[in-house]
Motif scaffolding. Structure first.
Motif, short mmCIF file in Angstrom:
data_model
loop_
_atom_site.label_atom_id
_atom_site.label_comp_id
_atom_site.label_asym_id
_atom_site.label_seq_id
_atom_site.Cartn_x
_atom_site.Cartn_y
_atom_site.Cartn_z
N LYS A 108 0.80 -1.22 0.00
CA LYS A 108 0.00 0.00 0.00
C LYS A 108 0.83 1.27 0.00
O LYS A 108 0.55 2.22 -0.74
CB LYS A 108 -0.95 -0.01 1.20
CG LYS A 108 -2.02 -1.08 1.14
CD LYS A 108 -2.98 -0.99 2.32
CE LYS A 108 -4.05 -2.06 2.24
NZ LYS A 108 -4.99 -1.99 3.37
N ASP A 109 1.87 1.31 0.84
CA ASP A 109 2.68 2.53 0.92
C ASP A 109 3.40 2.81 -0.39
O ASP A 109 3.44 3.96 -0.86
CB ASP A 109 3.69 2.40 2.05
CG ASP A 109 3.04 2.41 3.43
OD1 ASP A 109 1.87 2.83 3.51
OD2 ASP A 109 3.68 1.98 4.40
N ALA A 110 3.95 1.75 -0.98
CA ALA A 110 4.67 1.92 -2.25
C ALA A 110 3.73 2.38 -3.35
O ALA A 110 4.08 3.26 -4.16
CB ALA A 110 5.36 0.62 -2.63
N MET A 111 2.53 1.80 -3.40
CA MET A 111 1.59 2.19 -4.46
C MET A 111 1.04 3.59 -4.21
O MET A 111 0.80 4.34 -5.16
CB MET A 111 0.49 1.15 -4.57
CG MET A 111 0.95 -0.16 -5.20
SD MET A 111 -0.42 -1.19 -5.78
CE MET A 111 0.49 -2.41 -6.75
N ALA A 112 0.83 3.95 -2.94
CA ALA A 112 0.35 5.30 -2.64
C ALA A 112 1.37 6.34 -3.09
O ALA A 112 1.00 7.43 -3.55
CB ALA A 112 0.09 5.44 -1.15
N ALA A 113 2.64 5.98 -3.01
CA ALA A 113 3.69 6.92 -3.39
C ALA A 113 3.71 7.22 -4.88
O ALA A 113 4.17 8.30 -5.29
CB ALA A 113 5.05 6.37 -2.95
#
Length: 285
Positions: free
Chosen positions: A10-15
């Motif tokens: 999630k964090d990587a895709m949100a970035a």
């Protein structure tokens, strides 16, 4: 019944969302006249909608709904401009009226893109755009210069006949779509893709047309389960954002729910706010 969604970073895709949004905005800048921009906007708009559902699996955030609405607008717009009837076609995109030059057949105006456009319009409950899509000639979709399995055209004709209430044609096209979506009929798609992604929405529509509540929910559970199996089969698929939402099953489930068939399957692959049309009346599409 609940079908859990696979885990995503999630964090990587949100970035990457801001980067994807900027790339989409660039494509929209020239969508009125550039074929490359239209093709890019089609792909990028859906990808943004999907990636937003990584961190917002229920699509309950305003930004998520706006991205799905935009994807619907873009997909519908390119088909509205596909049939030459004048110099330009007025289309609303991001609350702004754009005038898209008409085109005739193009590589991005194929049956696969049409199906995505139809699904998005169903999810957004956009009857006027569905009316337009239902009248796009299948011959135009065949003229895009590539090759698709024949089932795709039968499925397009099924959905067009369904929406236009052409019951006799609907029966003919639906039977043909079922027959042509058998794994042994696959030529461009492989048998696994056909059986797990191509066939399930067709069976869902069949159950819906029969008003078979139990059969519909059984078919929906199968469709979502097969979607998960397909998109978790190997590492490349697991990281592909095309698997975030079961687009075609979601669209048929939206259709069913809007017409009184209870949807008893809960899944992150079927974002709740999209299924329930939670943003009804909040935006002019």
């Amino acid at each position: 019944m609940t079908v859990s969604r696979q885990d995503y970073p999630k964090d990587a895709m949100a970035a990457v969302v801001p980067v994807m949004e900027e790339s989409l905005s660039d494509a929209l800048e020239e969508i009125e006249t550039s074929h490359n921009s239209r093709s890019g906007a089609v792909t990028k708009s859906l990808n943004v909608a999907l990636v937003r559902c990584v961190g917002d699996p229920g699509a309950v955030m305003l930004e998520s709904w706006e991205s799905w609405l935009l994807a619907m607008q873009v997909h519908s717009a390119v088909f509205a401009a596909a049939v030459p009837e004048g110099e330009a076609v007025a289309c609303k995109i991001r609350q702004e009226e754009r005038h898209l030059a008409t085109t005739g057949p193009q590589t991005y105006l194929n049956a696969s893109t049409w199906l995505d456009a139809f699904y998005l319009a169903v999810i957004c409950r956009e009857a006027a755009r569905l009316d337009m899509l239902a009248r796009v000639p299948v011959s135009l979709l065949r003229d895009f210069g590539g090759t698709l399995d024949e089932y795709a055209y039968a499925w397009v004709e099924t959905l067009q006949s369904f929406w236009l209430h052409h019951r006799d044609d609907l029966r003919t096209h639906l039977v043909r779509a079922v027959d042509l979506s058998a794994p042994e009929q696959a030529r461009v798609l492989d048998a696994e893709t056909m059986s797990k992604l191509g066939y399930p929405p067709i069976m869902l529509l069949y159950r819906y047309l029969r008003n078979d509540v139990a059969g519909f929910n059984e078919a929906l559970a199968d469709a979502v389960r097969w979607h998960k199996e397909y998109w978790t089969a190997d590492e490349d698929r697991t990281h592909n954002i095309q698997g975030v939402v079961a687009l075609a099953p979601l669209a048929i489930a939206c259709l069913a729910k809007a017409n009184g068939i209870p949807v008893e399957i809960e899944s992150g692959y079927l974002p709740e706010a999209l299924l329930d049309f939670a943003w009804r009346g909040e935006f002019e599409a």
